[in-house]
Motif scaffolding. Structure first.
Motif: not given
Length: 348
Positions: A340-345
């Motif tokens: 949840e605190f990571g990167d996106s796509q």
């Protein structure tokens, strides 16, 4: 490597909000995956307006996160933790909830038996009634319980709960860290995290570009980091105005981009066979798979999902198996961060 069964290195688990890593919310990384030509582009989330066109529509989930984890003590005196997943579907009394019982540190689920009474922080009590029907096949991870408190459960949680976190998040963070910029309707056990990187400034930039934004609500339950079950029924509401905007966007040739798997689930629940959507509310048990396909959604903005997670089936329905596998291989190779605190796509 299969996108549905890969090994996630511990170094790629985001253990803290990006703000704690010296980044703004919208400075997390963004991989843009295009179905038309199979291209993969690496960017930052604040560059999102580059990849959307005037007349496209972002559909967001305005559900706000509850502090749904509560310290507890079992009948034998041992410490435990209760995760409040959702109000029990179709039971009118407020005190019926679906819960998960976990170890005191929240690291793993623990078994419980019908009739067991558990004392919660602040003096409330919880009685385990039965395995929740949707958890039977997975060993009754979820439980139907009756809560006895001096106030409604959401108010009780506001006083005594804290955000749900799993073992990869080592330190506690305040509830604000688990809210999106547009969260307005409390009800999610866990943050609808695909929308976390949005900032008011980024939303303003998107609107200035001619990108539309429309809301719906779907209250997320507890995830299954250990067992990866399909999602169980969740409460949703698609307003009439949002349904009209979705249909209008399709009519003028714009793209409907879901911000998160929760939005996909809600829109596909109210989709007609031709792709038009209608207003609706209630409980949805829809599970999107490649075999089922998609009717209402043209693209998806999402986080990175754990190996063998059921949500990867939805992503395969959006991107196709080959492109999804390549994007996950690229994410692993380029050090994208998960959870949840990571990167996106962005898949378009």
């Amino acid at each position: 490597m299969s996108a549905l069964a890969f090994e996630l290195p511990a170094a790629l688990e985001a253990r803290e909000p990006p703000e704690a890593r010296g980044l703004a919310r919208d400075e997390v990384r963004l991989m843009v995956t295009r179905r038309g030509d199979g291209a993969i582009t690496h960017a930052r989330f604040h560059e999102l307006p580059r990849f959307l066109d005037a007349g496209d529509l972002l559909v967001i989930n305005t559900s706000a996160t509850l502090p749904a984890a509560v310290a507890a003590r079992r009948g034998d005196g041992s410490a435990a933790r209760v995760h409040f997943a959702t109000q029990a579907p179709h039971l009118p009394e407020e005190g019926w909830w679906v819960v998960e019982l976990r170890s005191a540190d929240g690291a793993h689920p623990v078994a419980a038996s019908a009739g067991e009474r558990i004392v919660l922080a602040g003096g409330a009590e919880l009685e385990i009634v039965a395995p929740y029907a949707y958890g039977v096949a997975s060993g009754a991870r979820l439980l139907l319980a009756r809560v006895q408190a001096e106030e409604p459960v959401p108010a009780y949680l506001a006083r005594h709960g804290e955000p749900i976190r799993y073992g990869y998040v080592t330190d506690p963070w305040p509830l604000d860290a688990y809210q999106t910029a547009y969260a307005t309707v409390p009800g999610s056990a866990e943050m609808p995290s695909a929308g976390r990187p949005f900032t008011p400034e980024l939303i303003t930039a998107l609107v200035a570009r001619g990108v539309l934004v429309a809301p719906l609500t779907l209250h997320t339950g507890v995830s299954s980091p250990e067992r990866h079950e399909s999602p169980y029924p969740e409460r949703y509401e698609v307003p009439a105005a949002t349904a009209r905007v979705v249909n209008a966007t399709k009519a003028w040739g714009g793209r409907v981009i879901a911000v998160g798997t929760t939005v996909v689930r809600a829109l596909e629940t109210v989709a007609e066979p031709g792709g038009q959507v209608r207003a609706g509310s209630g409980w949805t048990g829809v599970v999107v798979t490649p075999e089922r396909g998609l009717s209402a959604v043209d693209g998806l903005l999402t986080g990175w999902h754990e190996p063998e997670a059921s949500h990867l089936q939805m992503l395969e329905a959006v991107a196709g198996a080959e492109l999804l596998e390549r994007s996950y291989a690229a994410a692993l190779a380029h050090g994208y961060l998960w959870h949840e605190f990571g990167d996106s796509q962005l898949i378009v």
